[in-house]
Write a protein that holds these residues in place. Structure first.
Motif, PDB file in Angstrom:
ATOM      1  N   ASP A 190     -55.133 -12.228  94.801  1.00  0.00           N
ATOM      2  CA  ASP A 190     -55.954 -12.138  96.012  1.00  0.00           C
ATOM      3  C   ASP A 190     -57.244 -11.361  95.780  1.00  0.00           C
ATOM      4  OD1 ASP A 190     -53.990 -13.496  97.525  1.00  0.00           O
ATOM      5  OD2 ASP A 190     -52.861 -11.620  97.755  1.00  0.00           O
ATOM      6  N   GLY A 191     -57.488 -11.000  94.520  1.00  0.00           N
ATOM      7  CA  GLY A 191     -58.696 -10.242  94.199  1.00  0.00           C
ATOM      8  C   GLY A 191     -58.590  -8.761  94.471  1.00  0.00           C
ATOM      9  N   GLU A 192     -57.375  -8.289  94.779  1.00  0.00           N
ATOM     10  CA  GLU A 192     -57.169  -6.867  95.052  1.00  0.00           C
ATOM     11  C   GLU A 192     -56.899  -6.114  93.748  1.00  0.00           C
ATOM     12  OE1 GLU A 192     -57.393  -5.311  97.986  1.00  0.00           O
ATOM     13  OE2 GLU A 192     -57.924  -7.195  98.993  1.00  0.00           O
ATOM     14  N   GLY A 193     -57.432  -4.922  93.646  1.00  0.00           N
ATOM     15  CA  GLY A 193     -57.208  -4.116  92.456  1.00  0.00           C
ATOM     16  C   GLY A 193     -55.788  -3.587  92.375  1.00  0.00           C
ATOM     17  N   PHE A 194     -55.363  -3.307  91.161  1.00  0.00           N
ATOM     18  CA  PHE A 194     -54.036  -2.731  90.942  1.00  0.00           C
ATOM     19  C   PHE A 194     -54.097  -1.203  91.101  1.00  0.00           C
ATOM     20  CE2 PHE A 194     -53.689  -6.744  88.557  1.00  0.00           C
ATOM     21  CZ  PHE A 194     -52.489  -7.220  89.075  1.00  0.00           C
ATOM     22  N   PRO A 195     -52.959  -0.556  91.355  1.00  0.00           N
ATOM     23  CA  PRO A 195     -52.940   0.909  91.501  1.00  0.00           C
ATOM     24  C   PRO A 195     -52.993   1.608  90.142  1.00  0.00           C
ATOM     25  CG  PRO A 195     -50.736   0.032  91.821  1.00  0.00           C
ATOM     26  CD  PRO A 195     -51.639  -1.155  91.654  1.00  0.00           C
ATOM     27  N   PHE A 196     -54.160   1.469  89.481  1.00  0.00           N
ATOM     28  CA  PHE A 196     -54.373   2.068  88.169  1.00  0.00           C
ATOM     29  C   PHE A 196     -55.283   3.288  88.310  1.00  0.00           C
ATOM     30  CE2 PHE A 196     -54.078  -2.356  85.928  1.00  0.00           C
ATOM     31  CZ  PHE A 196     -52.729  -2.411  86.206  1.00  0.00           C
ATOM     32  N   THR A 197     -54.908   4.387  87.684  1.00  0.00           N
ATOM     33  CA  THR A 197     -55.730   5.598  87.677  1.00  0.00           C
ATOM     34  C   THR A 197     -55.866   6.101  86.244  1.00  0.00           C
ATOM     35  OG1 THR A 197     -53.721   6.867  88.202  1.00  0.00           O
ATOM     36  CG2 THR A 197     -55.186   6.314  90.039  1.00  0.00           C
ATOM     37  N   VAL A 198     -56.845   6.971  86.027  1.00  0.00           N
ATOM     38  CA  VAL A 198     -57.104   7.448  84.664  1.00  0.00           C
ATOM     39  C   VAL A 198     -57.647   8.867  84.718  1.00  0.00           C
ATOM     40  CG1 VAL A 198     -59.446   6.474  84.643  1.00  0.00           C
ATOM     41  CG2 VAL A 198     -58.255   6.887  82.470  1.00  0.00           C
ATOM     42  N   GLN A 199     -57.368   9.624  83.676  1.00  0.00           N
ATOM     43  CA  GLN A 199     -57.874  10.998  83.573  1.00  0.00           C
ATOM     44  C   GLN A 199     -58.045  11.379  82.117  1.00  0.00           C
ATOM     45  OE1 GLN A 199     -53.927  13.349  84.617  1.00  0.00           O
ATOM     46  NE2 GLN A 199     -55.223  14.517  83.231  1.00  0.00           N
ATOM     47  N   LEU A 200     -58.790  12.462  81.900  1.00  0.00           N
ATOM     48  CA  LEU A 200     -58.954  13.047  80.578  1.00  0.00           C
ATOM     49  C   LEU A 200     -57.883  14.116  80.366  1.00  0.00           C
ATOM     50  CD1 LEU A 200     -62.830  13.518  80.626  1.00  0.00           C
ATOM     51  CD2 LEU A 200     -61.551  11.636  79.570  1.00  0.00           C
ATOM     52  N   PHE A 201     -57.521  14.340  79.076  1.00  0.00           N
ATOM     53  CA  PHE A 201     -56.432  15.269  78.790  1.00  0.00           C
ATOM     54  C   PHE A 201     -56.594  15.826  77.381  1.00  0.00           C
ATOM     55  CE2 PHE A 201     -52.055  16.410  77.622  1.00  0.00           C
ATOM     56  CZ  PHE A 201     -51.585  17.014  78.782  1.00  0.00           C
ATOM     57  N   SER A 202     -56.261  17.087  77.237  1.00  0.00           N
ATOM     58  CA  SER A 202     -56.177  17.699  75.908  1.00  0.00           C
ATOM     59  C   SER A 202     -55.019  18.682  75.909  1.00  0.00           C
ATOM     60  CB  SER A 202     -57.476  18.430  75.544  1.00  0.00           C
ATOM     61  OG  SER A 202     -57.272  19.251  74.401  1.00  0.00           O
ATOM     62  N   ALA A 203     -54.019  18.419  75.084  1.00  0.00           N
ATOM     63  CA  ALA A 203     -52.899  19.347  74.970  1.00  0.00           C
ATOM     64  C   ALA A 203     -53.358  20.649  74.329  1.00  0.00           C
ATOM     65  CB  ALA A 203     -51.783  18.712  74.146  1.00  0.00           C
ATOM     66  N   LEU A 204     -54.270  20.558  73.369  1.00  0.00           N
ATOM     67  CA  LEU A 204     -54.739  21.746  72.655  1.00  0.00           C
ATOM     68  C   LEU A 204     -55.489  22.692  73.589  1.00  0.00           C
ATOM     69  CD1 LEU A 204     -55.054  23.177  69.904  1.00  0.00           C
ATOM     70  CD2 LEU A 204     -57.191  21.900  69.600  1.00  0.00           C
ATOM     71  N   LYS A 205     -56.390  22.137  74.396  1.00  0.00           N
ATOM     72  CA  LYS A 205     -57.213  22.958  75.296  1.00  0.00           C
ATOM     73  C   LYS A 205     -56.664  23.004  76.723  1.00  0.00           C
ATOM     74  CE  LYS A 205     -60.435  23.694  72.157  1.00  0.00           C
ATOM     75  NZ  LYS A 205     -60.728  25.033  71.606  1.00  0.00           N
ATOM     76  N   ARG A 206     -55.552  22.301  76.956  1.00  0.00           N
ATOM     77  CA  ARG A 206     -54.913  22.251  78.282  1.00  0.00           C
ATOM     78  C   ARG A 206     -55.850  21.677  79.348  1.00  0.00           C
ATOM     79  NH1 ARG A 206     -50.221  25.204  77.385  1.00  0.00           N
ATOM     80  NH2 ARG A 206     -49.609  25.221  79.577  1.00  0.00           N
ATOM     81  N   VAL A 207     -56.685  20.757  78.921  1.00  0.00           N
ATOM     82  CA  VAL A 207     -57.583  20.065  79.845  1.00  0.00           C
ATOM     83  C   VAL A 207     -56.794  18.999  80.593  1.00  0.00           C
ATOM     84  CG1 VAL A 207     -59.596  18.543  80.023  1.00  0.00           C
ATOM     85  CG2 VAL A 207     -59.612  20.451  78.398  1.00  0.00           C
TER      86      VAL A 207
END
Length: 244
Positions: A187-204
């Protein structure tokens, strides 16, 4: 304290028929070998050795389940988990690094991973771990496209951002969001996808990832309900004082 810190090894399976007979939400972690999946799970759960990375990329063939609830970290590892008190499961899927394995093993993993992410009713969401310097490899995209038709959320964690400049990280995040936004349903609707940045070393991005996973597992509502109950239920002293 994050509820993820309660994570405790529950079981390991090598075939779909061995999957645990539980009904709680499952949050699965998937990613290419060397993307930092095991490290991410361990830091999110505040435990050094919870998830293990194989010394040979692509060799880990099992699906590992970690329970949230039913036990606590201080308990002895041999003490039984109270299954009826489990609130959610974190699921560590085999890393899909296929360079060192035979064709038959590749097909087996593809079938195992594909069947699990497409058919497991208890699976509430997928956390896709990708190296921020090399996101959306062919295998990452294959995992996205296996899971997308379920309509369930995918949260992408772009690891090792400490290896990027601030400008590079901003660009990678923007490009990743655009890539995810390009996926739409019939139907042209977007999926529930999200994204973020991460660093285990710097705890970002640690707090952001924790909050998202807790939300996807339905544990945030649990916390809110418990807090509301504490507020709404007066203790004995309050009852006495009101009667006076």
């Amino acid at each position: 304290m994050s509820k993820l810190w309660q994570a405790r090894f529950f079981t390991t399976v090598n075939h779909l028929r061995e999957l645990p007979n539980t009904t709680v939400p499952e949050i699965a972690f998937a990613g290419r070998s060397n993307a930092g999946k095991s490290t991410s799970i361990n830091i999110l759960c505040n435990q050094k050795g919870l998830a293990f990375a194989s010394k040979t990329p692509g060799r880990t063939q099992h699906i590992n389940f970690f329970s949230i609830g039913g036990a606590h970290v201080a308990m002895h590892r041999k003490d039984p988990t109270k299954v009826d008190e489990i609130q959610a499961m974190l699921v560590d899927l085999p890393g899909y690094g296929y360079a060192e394995v035979s064709g038959n093993t590749k097909l087996y993993w593809q079938r195992l991973l594909g069947d699990y992410v497409q058919q497991r009713e208890q699976l509430a969401a997928l956390v896709l771990i990708m190296d921020s310097r090399r996101p959306f490899t062919d295998l990452d995209i294959q995992m996205l496209e296996w899971f997308a038709p379920t309509g369930k959320p995918i949260h992408c964690i772009l690891t090792k951002v400490d290896k990027l400049t601030r400008s590079e990280a901003t660009t990678v995040l923007r490009q990743a969001q655009a890539k995810l936004d390009s996926y739409v349903d019939e139907d042209g609707e977007g999926f529930p996808f999200t994204v973020q940045l991460f660093s285990a070393l710097k705890r970002v991005g640690l707090e952001e990832a924790t909050a998202k996973i807790v939300e996807l597992a339905g544990l945030a509502e649990d916390d809110a309900a418990a807090q509301a109950e504490r507020i709404d239920t007066p203790d004995e002293e309050s009852d006495d004082a009101s009667e006076d």
